[in-house]
Design an enzyme around this catalytic site. Structure first.
Site, PDB file in Angstrom:
ATOM      1  N   CYS A  60       1.047  -1.212  -0.146  1.00 10.89           N
ATOM      2  CA  CYS A  60       0.113  -0.136   0.003  1.00 10.89           C
ATOM      3  C   CYS A  60       0.830   1.220   0.035  1.00 10.89           C
ATOM      4  CB  CYS A  60      -1.076  -0.055   1.322  1.00 10.89           C
ATOM      5  SG  CYS A  60      -0.225   0.114   3.039  1.00 10.89           S
ATOM      6  N   CYS A 104      -1.898   1.250  -4.350  1.00  7.89           N
ATOM      7  CA  CYS A 104      -0.599   1.765  -4.541  1.00  7.89           C
ATOM      8  C   CYS A 104      -0.598   2.439  -6.051  1.00  7.89           C
ATOM      9  CB  CYS A 104       0.511   1.085  -4.301  1.00  7.89           C
ATOM     10  SG  CYS A 104       0.817  -0.405  -5.432  1.00  7.89           S
ATOM     11  N   CYS A 146       3.789  -0.028  -8.400  1.00  5.00           N
ATOM     12  CA  CYS A 146       3.970  -1.545  -8.194  1.00  5.00           C
ATOM     13  C   CYS A 146       4.624  -2.111  -9.582  1.00  5.00           C
ATOM     14  CB  CYS A 146       3.036  -2.397  -7.655  1.00  5.00           C
ATOM     15  SG  CYS A 146       3.436  -4.017  -7.134  1.00  5.00           S
TER      16      CYS A 146
END
Length: 137
Positions: free
Chosen positions: A11, A85, A89
């Site tokens: 996160c 996020c 990522c």
């Protein structure tokens, strides 16, 4: 996933959702799963309301610290679970990616964090059944 599966929870601040998810997975699956958590922009400390909410169910995350998301953490994980996020990522072929849409507990009191904690537990239980069910089930 031959051998022990590895899960990375991500996160933004690695201070609430991902910390609770990692703690639930460790608590519920034990050593059947390797667990990591990280944040794309880690906070200074784990959210005190998340610490309290987890303490209420017998899981202590008070010693955890937010960690930065690294390419190696993603590369070394079989499953990468993101929680808000966005596109930060890294994506590698052959990995399984899940996006859990959960409310952000940042700035919330323990009353607001409890339902998030409980929703994460349900999601983690489902993940365990998929990747590391108890032998004989």
């Amino acid at each position: 996933m031959p051998g022990k599966p590895s899960v990375l929870f991500v996160c933004v601040h690695n201070a609430g959702r991902s910390q609770m998810a990692a703690a639930w997975l460790i608590h519920l699956a034990g050593d059947r799963v390797e667990v990591r958590s990280a944040g794309s922009a880690p906070g200074a400390a784990v959210n005190p309301a998340a610490v309290e909410a987890m303490r209420e169910v017998g899981v202590d995350i008070s010693a955890e610290v937010p960690k930065i998301l690294t390419v190696d953490a993603v590369r070394e994980s079989d499953v990468c679970v993101t929680m808000g996020c966005g596109d930060t990522c890294p994506v590698f072929p052959g990995k399984r990616y899940l996006d859990w849409r959960l409310d952000d507990p940042a700035g919330q009191g323990v009353e607001a964090v409890r339902p998030i904690r409980d929703e994460i537990r349900v999601l983690v239980e489902g993940l365990i059944e998929e990747i590391a069910p108890r032998p004989g089930t």
